[in-house]
Design an enzyme around this catalytic site. Structure first.
Site, PDB file in Angstrom:
ATOM      1  N   ASP A  37      35.119  32.165  -4.501  1.00  0.00           N
ATOM      2  CA  ASP A  37      36.474  32.082  -5.462  1.00  0.00           C
ATOM      3  C   ASP A  37      37.876  32.572  -4.948  1.00  0.00           C
ATOM      4  O   ASP A  37      37.756  33.617  -3.938  1.00  0.00           O
ATOM      5  CB  ASP A  37      36.198  32.653  -7.015  1.00  0.00           C
ATOM      6  CG  ASP A  37      35.988  34.363  -6.698  1.00  0.00           C
ATOM      7  OD1 ASP A  37      34.883  34.547  -5.748  1.00  0.00           O
ATOM      8  OD2 ASP A  37      36.611  34.914  -7.488  1.00  0.00           O
ATOM      9  N   GLU A  38      38.865  31.921  -5.430  1.00  0.00           N
ATOM     10  CA  GLU A  38      40.358  32.478  -5.048  1.00  0.00           C
ATOM     11  C   GLU A  38      40.192  33.034  -3.658  1.00  0.00           C
ATOM     12  O   GLU A  38      40.754  34.148  -3.436  1.00  0.00           O
ATOM     13  CB  GLU A  38      40.156  33.711  -6.049  1.00  0.00           C
ATOM     14  CG  GLU A  38      40.256  33.324  -7.476  1.00  0.00           C
ATOM     15  CD  GLU A  38      40.652  34.477  -8.238  1.00  0.00           C
ATOM     16  OE1 GLU A  38      41.140  34.345  -9.446  1.00  0.00           O
ATOM     17  OE2 GLU A  38      40.000  35.503  -8.150  1.00  0.00           O
ATOM     18  N   ALA A  39      39.896  32.326  -2.690  1.00  0.00           N
ATOM     19  CA  ALA A  39      40.039  32.536  -1.257  1.00  0.00           C
ATOM     20  C   ALA A  39      41.410  32.208  -0.918  1.00  0.00           C
ATOM     21  O   ALA A  39      41.566  31.391   0.077  1.00  0.00           O
ATOM     22  CB  ALA A  39      38.844  31.948  -0.457  1.00  0.00           C
TER      23      ALA A  39
END
Ligand code: TNX
Length: 542
Positions: free
Chosen positions: A350-352
């Protein structure tokens, strides 16, 4: 003393003794959560007394230990030393546990029949028996959960329950990275979720603020990367032995542990432990986030970042062009797989935001091979749908229906954790003492009133493995905080995962939930007393 009344009293005692009366009790009025598939009342009761035993029609060790688990649960409050023994057939006055050959009960279903003389629990798999035992607990007065001897009688309403869950994955996530929680806290969490028939505990074991699992080939991850937590206090980590202890404890409660290592973002704790994992572009410095071009070379090596104790997201990334990075990933996934008997490894994803899109996609493709090579199934947050994933991958929807649909189109199954409905770290309302509200406020009614199968257009029940309620712990620091955010919402998520949508209705559910207050109290759960729920007096233990 009035002598002439003695014979009458005596007669009464004899009459009562020869024909035991059964209190009338209505099974259909019992507040079971999750609500069973079907329940038929017969209007009387069975009483557990100091003569009751649990008979098990199976020599299987696993079945005997489930029966023993029930006996152990009943002991502190009843004071009865309930015997567990093998018996082929039932004997009146007892609890009888047996394996059934009814394949329609599946992996987790059970049948419970209560008559005035006998309680019979059957299932085709041990997990079903374990869930049936949770139903027996809920049919007894709340005082059954007390840790000291309480006044009986210990009666269950008579009737039959036929019960099968809707979804196979009924999960909760606990973030032990932002704040660390002890082995005992995790065990208590397992006890509480399994009471509501939740069968999956996803442990978020790493994030920017902390690495919480010992990796023997990269020891600094835990010793350095796990040393702090949000706010700058002392963190901690689980040794592999402690982790295995949690896994075993969960297994005995039919809960599967799904460990998550969040990659390739949310990774500062690792970047702070090993400089060679850094791309060297973005680092948090003294609680702030700073872009540091490509300098920071220390003795020919990339400089480790500082430990981070703030609550920003999306700033860190593994350097995906390095040999060291993939050596690290291989080692971590290998060690984690070797101590995880469950089928899944959660790779985060997530949210890279600090990772280039093409690098991210290449990373997902590589890590799916690594997970497969370790004989595990990969699950990741919805963003992994951008990679070359297929039916071997599971995606966890949290924010974007589009990624969810993208995953489904590639053949993956979905675990539904939409933040707007299923994030346990969202505040109940603007006055909640803990929590965030970026996805909105989630009052108890809102948490209950949604259906995974109709939540996102293009994702149907067939595509859905189940439901998971996630507790992120930026604002949650101890067990009381956990309980306050989790209860009562978790009871509702448990029902969403178990009970068919057509059988769920807030107006009816809220009454059952209100009746659980004395049970929460007896379990010492520090729950949020929402005004939207008609709570019964917590002192009503019978
Ligand atoms: C988003 S949801 C995150 C977490 C935060 C959470 C706070 C997701 C996959 N990532 O890193 O803790 O919001 O609510």
């Amino acid at each position: 003393m009035k002598y002439k009344f003695v014979p009458v009293a005596l007669l009464l005692v004899i009459a009562l003794g020869s024909c035991k009366r059964h209190t009338s009790k209505d099974l259909s009025k019992e507040s079971l959560i999750p609500k069973p598939l079907s329940a038929k009342a017969t209007g009387s009761s069975f009483e557990i007394t100091n003569k009751t035993s649990i008979y098990v029609a199976s020599q299987a060790h696993e079945v005997l230990s489930i029966a023993q688990h029930l006996a152990n649960k009943l002991k502190p409050s009843t004071g009865y030393d309930i015997k567990v023994a093998y018996a082929e057939g039932p004997e009146n006055g007892n609890i009888f546990i047996r394996m059934s050959d009814d394949p329609s009960l599946g992996e987790e279903g059970y049948d419970l029949e209560v008559t005035e003389d006998l309680v019979t629990l059957s299932a085709s798999k041990p997990a079903g028996l374990f869930w049936g035992i949770q139903t027996i607990r809920q049919l007894l007065p709340p005082a059954i959960e007390a840790t000291t001897v309480q006044q009986g009688p210990w009666e269950l309403a008579t009737g039959t329950i036929h019960d099968i869950p809707t979804y196979a994955w009924r999960g909760s996530m606990l973030d032990v990275a932002r704040h660390f929680f002890s082995v005992d806290d995790v065990k208590r969490y397992i006890d509480l979720i399994s009471f509501y028939k939740i069968n999956t505990l996803h442990l978020h074991l790493s994030d920017d603020q902390g690495w919480r699992i010992e990796i023997k080939s990269w020891p600094n991850l835990a010793t350095h990367g796990g040393s702090l937590q949000v706010g700058g206090g002392k963190g901690g980590y689980y040794t592999q032995e402690q982790y295995s202890d949690i896994v075993d404890y969960a297994k005995k409660r039919y809960v599967t542990i799904v460990p998550e290592i969040d990659l390739p973002g949310h990774i500062n704790a690792a970047l702070a432990s090993y400089g060679e994992l850094n791309a060297g572009t973005v680092v948090p410095v003294e609680g702030r986030i700073e872009v540091v071009k490509t300098s920071g070379i220390l003795g020919g090596k990339q400089k480790p970042t500082e430990l981070y104790t703030g609550t920003e997201v999306g700033f860190s990334t593994l350097s995906l062009k390095k040999e060291a990075t993939f050596r690290f990933i291989n080692d971590v996934i290998r060690e984690l797989s070797s101590i995880t008997p469950g089928p899944y490894i959660h790779i985060g994803g997530d949210e890279a935001r600090a990772t280039k899109k093409e690098d991210y996609i290449e990373f997902i493709n590589k890590i799916s091979e690594i997970v497969k090579a370790n004989n595990k199934k990969m699950i990741g947050w919805e963003e992994i749908a951008q990679g070359n994933i297929d039916q071997n991958a599971t995606i966890q929807l949290w924010h974007s229906n589009e990624y969810g649909v993208m995953g489904v189109e590639k053949g993956s199954k979905v675990v539904m954790s939409p933040a707007r409905k299923a994030y346990l770290d969202m505040q109940y309302d603007s006055t909640s003492r803990l929590g965030l509200h970026w996805a909105g406020y989630i009052e108890v009614d809102s948490a209950y009133q949604w259906d995974p199968a109709s939540y996102a257009k293009g994702i149907t029940q067939r595509d859905i493995l189940g439901v998971e309620a996630a507790l992120w712990t930026e604002t949650v620091t101890n067990m009381n905080d956990i309980e306050y955010m989790v209860f009562p919402r978790l009871s509702g998520y448990a029902e969403i995962g178990w009970t068919p949508a057509t059988e769920r209705n807030w107006e009816e559910y809220k009454v059952r939930l209100g009746n659980h207050a004395p049970r929460y109290k007896a379990l010492d759960i520090d729950f949020y007393k929402s005004k939207r729920v008609p709570w019964v007096d917590q002192k009503e233990l019978h």
